[in-house]
Design a protein around this motif. Structure first.
Motif, PDB file in Angstrom:
ATOM      1  N   HIS A  10      10.201  10.893 -13.893  1.00 11.84           N
ATOM      2  CA  HIS A  10      10.796   9.556 -13.982  1.00 11.84           C
ATOM      3  C   HIS A  10      10.595   8.836 -12.651  1.00 11.84           C
ATOM      4  O   HIS A  10      11.108   9.267 -11.620  1.00 11.84           O
ATOM      5  N   THR A  11       9.816   7.774 -12.703  1.00 16.85           N
ATOM      6  CA  THR A  11       9.525   6.982 -11.507  1.00 16.85           C
ATOM      7  C   THR A  11       9.793   5.507 -11.816  1.00 16.85           C
ATOM      8  O   THR A  11       8.866   4.706 -11.897  1.00 16.85           O
ATOM      9  N   PRO A  12      11.054   5.123 -12.003  1.00 17.00           N
ATOM     10  CA  PRO A  12      11.352   3.759 -12.453  1.00 17.00           C
ATOM     11  C   PRO A  12      10.917   2.667 -11.473  1.00 17.00           C
ATOM     12  O   PRO A  12      10.442   1.613 -11.902  1.00 17.00           O
ATOM     13  N   ALA A  13      11.042   2.903 -10.176  1.00 14.99           N
ATOM     14  CA  ALA A  13      10.654   1.864  -9.214  1.00 14.99           C
ATOM     15  C   ALA A  13       9.140   1.659  -9.222  1.00 14.99           C
ATOM     16  O   ALA A  13       8.655   0.523  -9.235  1.00 14.99           O
ATOM     17  N   ILE A  14       8.391   2.747  -9.234  1.00 14.06           N
ATOM     18  CA  ILE A  14       6.930   2.634  -9.270  1.00 14.06           C
ATOM     19  C   ILE A  14       6.483   2.043 -10.602  1.00 14.06           C
ATOM     20  O   ILE A  14       5.565   1.224 -10.654  1.00 14.06           O
ATOM     21  N   ASP A  15       7.142   2.434 -11.684  1.00 10.60           N
ATOM     22  CA  ASP A  15       6.802   1.891 -13.003  1.00 10.60           C
ATOM     23  C   ASP A  15       7.023   0.381 -13.043  1.00 10.60           C
ATOM     24  O   ASP A  15       6.223  -0.359 -13.619  1.00 10.60           O
ATOM     25  N   ARG A  16       8.106  -0.087 -12.434  1.00  7.76           N
ATOM     26  CA  ARG A  16       8.381  -1.528 -12.402  1.00  7.76           C
ATOM     27  C   ARG A  16       7.330  -2.260 -11.566  1.00  7.76           C
ATOM     28  O   ARG A  16       6.839  -3.320 -11.953  1.00  7.76           O
ATOM     29  N   LEU A  17       6.961  -1.682 -10.424  1.00 14.35           N
ATOM     30  CA  LEU A  17       5.905  -2.284  -9.606  1.00 14.35           C
ATOM     31  C   LEU A  17       4.596  -2.369 -10.389  1.00 14.35           C
ATOM     32  O   LEU A  17       3.882  -3.366 -10.330  1.00 14.35           O
ATOM     33  N   ALA A  18       4.286  -1.323 -11.135  1.00 13.14           N
ATOM     34  CA  ALA A  18       3.054  -1.310 -11.926  1.00 13.14           C
ATOM     35  C   ALA A  18       3.102  -2.353 -13.039  1.00 13.14           C
ATOM     36  O   ALA A  18       2.101  -2.999 -13.336  1.00 13.14           O
ATOM     37  N   ALA A  19       4.267  -2.532 -13.643  1.00 11.45           N
ATOM     38  CA  ALA A  19       4.401  -3.503 -14.733  1.00 11.45           C
ATOM     39  C   ALA A  19       4.321  -4.940 -14.224  1.00 11.45           C
ATOM     40  O   ALA A  19       3.771  -5.814 -14.893  1.00 11.45           O
ATOM     41  N   GLU A  20       4.848  -5.181 -13.027  1.00  9.72           N
ATOM     42  CA  GLU A  20       4.901  -6.545 -12.493  1.00  9.72           C
ATOM     43  C   GLU A  20       3.701  -6.896 -11.621  1.00  9.72           C
ATOM     44  O   GLU A  20       3.501  -8.057 -11.288  1.00  9.72           O
ATOM     45  N   PHE A  56       0.867  -1.177   0.000  1.00 12.19           N
ATOM     46  CA  PHE A  56       0.000   0.000   0.000  1.00 12.19           C
ATOM     47  C   PHE A  56       0.900   1.223   0.000  1.00 12.19           C
ATOM     48  O   PHE A  56       1.651   1.450   0.940  1.00 12.19           O
ATOM     49  N   MET A  57       0.844   1.983  -1.071  1.00 10.05           N
ATOM     50  CA  MET A  57       1.652   3.195  -1.183  1.00 10.05           C
ATOM     51  C   MET A  57       0.737   4.398  -1.076  1.00 10.05           C
ATOM     52  O   MET A  57      -0.304   4.444  -1.712  1.00 10.05           O
ATOM     53  N   MET A  58       1.162   5.360  -0.285  1.00 15.35           N
ATOM     54  CA  MET A  58       0.365   6.570  -0.140  1.00 15.35           C
ATOM     55  C   MET A  58       1.299   7.767  -0.162  1.00 15.35           C
ATOM     56  O   MET A  58       2.294   7.803   0.545  1.00 15.35           O
ATOM     57  N   SER A  59       0.976   8.706  -1.012  1.00 10.48           N
ATOM     58  CA  SER A  59       1.734   9.955  -1.026  1.00 10.48           C
ATOM     59  C   SER A  59       0.743  11.104  -1.015  1.00 10.48           C
ATOM     60  O   SER A  59      -0.367  10.994  -1.526  1.00 10.48           O
ATOM     61  N   ASP A  60       1.142  12.175  -0.427  1.00 13.51           N
ATOM     62  CA  ASP A  60       0.258  13.315  -0.264  1.00 13.51           C
ATOM     63  C   ASP A  60       0.237  14.159  -1.537  1.00 13.51           C
ATOM     64  O   ASP A  60       1.284  14.508  -2.074  1.00 13.51           O
ATOM     65  N   ASP A  61      -0.947  14.487  -2.010  1.00 11.85           N
ATOM     66  CA  ASP A  61      -1.122  15.336  -3.195  1.00 11.85           C
ATOM     67  C   ASP A  61      -0.361  14.804  -4.406  1.00 11.85           C
ATOM     68  O   ASP A  61       0.390  15.518  -5.053  1.00 11.85           O
ATOM     69  N   HIS A  62      -0.536  13.539  -4.705  1.00 10.67           N
ATOM     70  CA  HIS A  62       0.169  12.904  -5.812  1.00 10.67           C
ATOM     71  C   HIS A  62      -0.847  12.434  -6.843  1.00 10.67           C
ATOM     72  O   HIS A  62      -1.550  11.457  -6.635  1.00 10.67           O
ATOM     73  N   ALA A  63      -0.917  13.124  -7.949  1.00 15.75           N
ATOM     74  CA  ALA A  63      -1.860  12.771  -9.007  1.00 15.75           C
ATOM     75  C   ALA A  63      -1.273  11.690  -9.906  1.00 15.75           C
ATOM     76  O   ALA A  63      -0.064  11.459  -9.921  1.00 15.75           O
ATOM     77  N   ALA A  64      -2.126  11.035 -10.664  1.00 19.79           N
ATOM     78  CA  ALA A  64      -1.683   9.987 -11.582  1.00 19.79           C
ATOM     79  C   ALA A  64      -0.691  10.530 -12.608  1.00 19.79           C
ATOM     80  O   ALA A  64       0.177   9.798 -13.083  1.00 19.79           O
ATOM     81  N   GLU A  65      -0.794  11.805 -12.930  1.00 22.74           N
ATOM     82  CA  GLU A  65       0.129  12.402 -13.893  1.00 22.74           C
ATOM     83  C   GLU A  65       1.569  12.375 -13.403  1.00 22.74           C
ATOM     84  O   GLU A  65       2.501  12.480 -14.185  1.00 22.74           O
ATOM     85  N   GLY A  66       1.754  12.234 -12.103  1.00 24.63           N
ATOM     86  CA  GLY A  66       3.092  12.222 -11.525  1.00 24.63           C
ATOM     87  C   GLY A  66       3.748  10.854 -11.513  1.00 24.63           C
ATOM     88  O   GLY A  66       4.829  10.695 -10.957  1.00 24.63           O
ATOM     89  N   ILE A  67       3.112   9.857 -12.122  1.00 26.51           N
ATOM     90  CA  ILE A  67       3.664   8.501 -12.169  1.00 26.51           C
ATOM     91  C   ILE A  67       3.780   8.087 -13.630  1.00 26.51           C
ATOM     92  O   ILE A  67       2.793   8.085 -14.370  1.00 26.51           O
ATOM     93  N   GLY A  68       4.976   7.743 -14.049  1.00 23.17           N
ATOM     94  CA  GLY A  68       5.226   7.413 -15.448  1.00 23.17           C
ATOM     95  C   GLY A  68       4.413   6.243 -15.971  1.00 23.17           C
ATOM     96  O   GLY A  68       4.060   6.200 -17.149  1.00 23.17           O
TER      97      GLY A  68
END
Length: 108
Positions: free
Chosen positions: A53-63, A30-42
């Protein structure tokens, strides 16, 4: 001697059973960030993907699993967090603005 050998065998069996039980649990992050819109995640492919550039989050999303239809109970961060913690709407928790506190009897 047989008794001494049976103890380690029982321990190995218990460890194997524990591993089998652990494998049945869901693996949830469960990841939570304050005031973080979807546009802020690659991984969401927004118009900002070339700049953000959010390579770690992008990898989590891909896997894993990526949610595309989500909502927020309250657009103000403190009441929104109170809703996540308690599982209740802001008007029930009493957290209606910044700097608010949960009611003492609110579940968490």
């Amino acid at each position: 001697m047989k008794r001494l050998l049976s103890i380690p065998l029982c321990l190995v069996a218990l460890l194997a059973l524990g591993q089998a039980q652990a494998a049945k649990r869901p693996n949830i992050l469960f990841m939570m960030s304050d005031d973080h819109a979807a546009e802020g995640i690659g991984a969401y492919g927004s118009w900002l993907k070339d700049y953000v550039h959010t390579p770690a989050i992008d990898r989590l999303a891909a896997e894993g699993m990526r949610f595309t239809n989500v909502c927020c109970n309250n657009s103000i961060c403190s009441p929104s967090r109170a809703s996540i913690i308690s599982g209740q709407y802001s008007h029930v928790t009493g957290a209606l603005n910044l700097g608010c506190e949960l009611k003492p009897n609110a579940p968490s």
